[in-house]
Enzyme design. Structure first.
Site, mmCIF file in Angstrom:
data_model
loop_
_atom_site.group_PDB
_atom_site.id
_atom_site.type_symbol
_atom_site.label_atom_id
_atom_site.label_comp_id
_atom_site.label_asym_id
_atom_site.label_seq_id
_atom_site.Cartn_x
_atom_site.Cartn_y
_atom_site.Cartn_z
ATOM 1 C CE LYS A 1 31.349 15.988 27.851
ATOM 2 N NZ LYS A 1 31.505 17.312 28.471
ATOM 3 C CG HIS B 1 32.677 25.648 28.056
ATOM 4 N ND1 HIS B 1 31.396 25.436 28.546
ATOM 5 C CD2 HIS B 1 32.736 24.981 26.869
ATOM 6 C CE1 HIS B 1 30.727 24.675 27.701
ATOM 7 N NE2 HIS B 1 31.504 24.390 26.668
ATOM 8 C CG ASP C 1 32.657 24.399 22.266
ATOM 9 O OD1 ASP C 1 32.553 24.306 23.510
ATOM 10 O OD2 ASP C 1 31.726 24.114 21.489
ATOM 11 C CG HIS D 1 28.814 27.735 25.012
ATOM 12 N ND1 HIS D 1 29.983 28.055 24.342
ATOM 13 C CD2 HIS D 1 28.779 26.376 25.041
ATOM 14 C CE1 HIS D 1 30.608 26.956 23.980
ATOM 15 N NE2 HIS D 1 29.908 25.904 24.406
#
Length: 338
Positions: free
Chosen positions: A198, A217, A219, A273
């Site tokens: 991404k 959020h 990962d 993060h």
């Protein structure tokens, strides 16, 4: 004010105030700071830099020291800068050039590659057009795809990252007292661990104190490897505060994802993060997510990480169920551990 379909279009339209849909709630606004000031704060804690030069050293003590530093970083922070990682500067420059050339195109050209989330086409050019639960949008456009089908440089980069992932997973396995290949096997092995790229594009923002490029959020991946264009923006929630990651030349940022946190029963951390934006420079990052197969593997703490004193911290779920739980807040998705 009408919200533009693409943040880049909005950012280059000459606006001086951002639409209300991009303004964060009050509790977040109190924590958004000037990213360039933060980067130069000598008193702020800093995520560790791990030199991988000795990860396979013939000297046992030297090799063990390198591995201990990596597992400590995964345990304490869950994120680190990797240097001497074995991927050439030339290849990394070509990967960055491929991404930059895509975003240098006019928006109309990029739209030819747009995704369609509603129809299930996740790959492609996009923006966060659907509001989250709080009603805010993120100051970001992106290009999301499998590295192997994008460009020769990203194809080679993916292959080399895959080999690097094996090295990291081996060290993390040993840190849990497991056989070297155990974690890799648990996330799908060489055949089924999927790498997805991404490219995140954060345009200049006229009011960076009000917006976020990416909201807070963790990962969902096993591991995430990140390159960036040396513009600061990544923040980690560490020690009860937001800490800005400094830009370390020639490094790759490694995040431990939820998948490894679950398998290790929380020994290795998947850190919260987010991404800040600024009004001076465009920021671009290249994130490669290493993900297990969606439905084939049940993610749960490994038996070796559980005891009477340390009960399992996570219910068993497939990776797909975990993603739904995280992204769509579904709660009735645990599976029978048997």
């Amino acid at each position: 004010m009408v919200v533009s379909a693409r943040v880049e279009t909005l950012a280059t339209s000459g606006i001086h105030q951002i639409p209300k849909e991009y303004i964060r709630p009050q509790h977040e606004l109190k924590t958004i700071t000037n990213i360039f000031h933060d980067q130069n704060d000598p008193n702020a804690p800093q995520l560790p830099t791990i030199d991988l030069n000795h990860i396979h050293s013939q000297d046992l003590e030297t090799r063990q020291k390198c591995r201990d530093e990596l597992t400590k970083a995964a345990t304490v922070w869950g994120v680190m800068h990797l240097v001497n990682h074995g991927i050439s500067g030339d290849l990394i420059r070509r990967v960055k050039a491929a991404g930059e050339s895509f975003f240098d195109q006019p928006v109309e050209e990029k739209e030819k590659y747009c995704n369609d989330i509603a129809s299930g086409k996740i790959q492609g050019y996009g923006s966060k057009l659907a509001n989250n639960a709080c009603g805010q949008l993120e100051w970001e456009d992106y290009f999301f795809h499998l590295p192997f089908i994008f460009d020769p440089a990203t194809t080679e980069y993916a292959k080399q990252l895959r080999a690097l992932a094996t090295k990291i997973l081996s060290v993390l396995s040993l840190g849990l007292g497991l056989e070297e290949g155990r974690l890799e096997k648990e996330v799908g092995g060489m055949e089924e661990l999927l790498l997805q790229l991404k490219i995140n594009y954060y345009p200049k923002c006229p009011q960076p104190e009000l917006a976020l490029g990416v909201e807070a959020h963790t990962d969902v991946s096993a591991l995430t490897f990140i390159l960036h264009n040396m513009v600061p923006g990544l923040q980690l929630f560490y020690g009860g505060r937001w800490v800005t990651a400094k830009c370390v030349p020639d490094s790759i940022i490694l995040h431990i994802g939820d998948t490894i946190e679950i398998l290790s029963n929380g020994k290795y951390k998947s850190i919260l993060h987010r991404g800040l934006v600024n009004k001076e420079k465009v920021r671009i990052s290249w994130a490669v997510f290493c993900e297990p197969p969606k439905d084939k593997i049940i993610l749960k703490p490994l038996p070796e990480t559980v005891s009477e004193e340390e009960e399992p911290l996570f219910p068993p779920r497939t990776f797909h169920q975990h993603m739904e739980h995280k992204l769509f807040r579904k709660n009735n998705d645990a599976v029978d551990p048997k």
